[in-house]
Design an enzyme around this catalytic site. Structure first.
Site, short mmCIF file in Angstrom:
data_model
loop_
_atom_site.label_atom_id
_atom_site.label_comp_id
_atom_site.label_asym_id
_atom_site.label_seq_id
_atom_site.Cartn_x
_atom_site.Cartn_y
_atom_site.Cartn_z
N ARG A 1 39.24 47.05 34.69
CA ARG A 1 39.27 45.58 34.71
C ARG A 1 39.77 44.97 33.41
O ARG A 1 39.58 43.78 33.17
CB ARG A 1 37.88 45.02 35.04
CG ARG A 1 37.30 45.47 36.38
CD ARG A 1 38.16 44.97 37.54
NE ARG A 1 37.52 45.13 38.82
CZ ARG A 1 37.67 46.21 39.61
NH1 ARG A 1 38.44 47.21 39.21
NH2 ARG A 1 37.06 46.27 40.78
N LEU A 2 40.43 45.75 32.56
CA LEU A 2 40.99 45.22 31.32
C LEU A 2 42.42 44.79 31.56
O LEU A 2 43.38 45.34 31.00
CB LEU A 2 40.88 46.27 30.20
CG LEU A 2 39.45 46.72 29.88
CD1 LEU A 2 39.45 47.79 28.81
CD2 LEU A 2 38.60 45.52 29.46
#
Length: 213
Positions: A192-193
């Site tokens: 999720r970066l």
């Protein structure tokens, strides 16, 4: 529902989106991303969510098709008397979202909306298949109708009316252009970066920034 939707997850993977890849012209970058999406997603790559606001300030969203793109903006076509047409008359601003899962990419755009010229709408209408031309007359979009038979009977009536003739563009049907002042490119990344590069139009110059995921 037998499946717990809270447990549905995927890890996004895609190429990096760094500041040095963020060219000065976001419309050119969007064109690059759309070109790749058309190769990977196929004919649905031009589907976009269109969000509008009504006179009470309530938001409404639906999926429409992108049918034109140049430096002036993004073009779609619809019935001017539809709900979205009425909403754009009262509040001529909109948001667009494209989602291309095969490449883990999303693009968000926000901007003002204007009707395109009659000549542009005429040219596009003339390029449509005959059945699509007829549908612009048949479908009184967003109006309550009693049943499917009502539409089928109306279809037969217009087919008879225009048999052997060219079908003119209805005056209530045509194009809108979304002229963006904000474009955000999102590239999915593991854990999720995600990469987010946001462009904002300031006066006549585009500025871009990296946003936190």
């Amino acid at each position: 529902m037998t499946r717990n939707i809270a447990d549905i997850r995927r890890d996004y993977e895609g190429g990096r989106l760094d500041e040095d890849q963020a060219i000065d012209d976001p419309m050119a970058l969007f064109d690059e991303w759309l070109t790749l999406a058309l190769e990977t997603e196929g004919i649905d790559a031009n589907a976009m969510t269109l969000a509008t606001v009504d006179s009470q300030g309530l938001p409404h969203a639906r999926v429409v098709l992108l049918k034109g793109l140049d430096q002036r903006g993004l073009v779609f076509y619809t019935n001017y008397h539809s709900h979205k047409g009425s909403e754009l008359t009262n509040v001529p601003h909109a948001a667009l979202v494209f989602w291309w899962p095969s490449v883990s990419r999303q693009v968000r755009l926000e901007g003002r909306v204007e009707r395109i010229s009659d000549s542009e709408s005429d040219a596009y209408f003339a390029s449509r298949p005959r059945s699509s031309q007829l549908s612009a007359w048949i479908a009184t979009q967003s109006v309550l109708i009693p049943n499917r038979t009502w539409i089928e009977e109306r279809e037969r009536r217009f087919e008879r009316a225009y048999k052997g003739q060219e079908i003119p563009r209805p005056i209530h049907w045509g194009g809108y252009r979304v002229i963006p002042h904000m474009i955000e490119f999102w590239q999915g990344q593991p854990s999720r970066l995600h990469d987010r590069i946001r462009y904002e139009l300031r006066d006549v110059t585009w500025r871009h920034f990296r946003m936190a995921p």
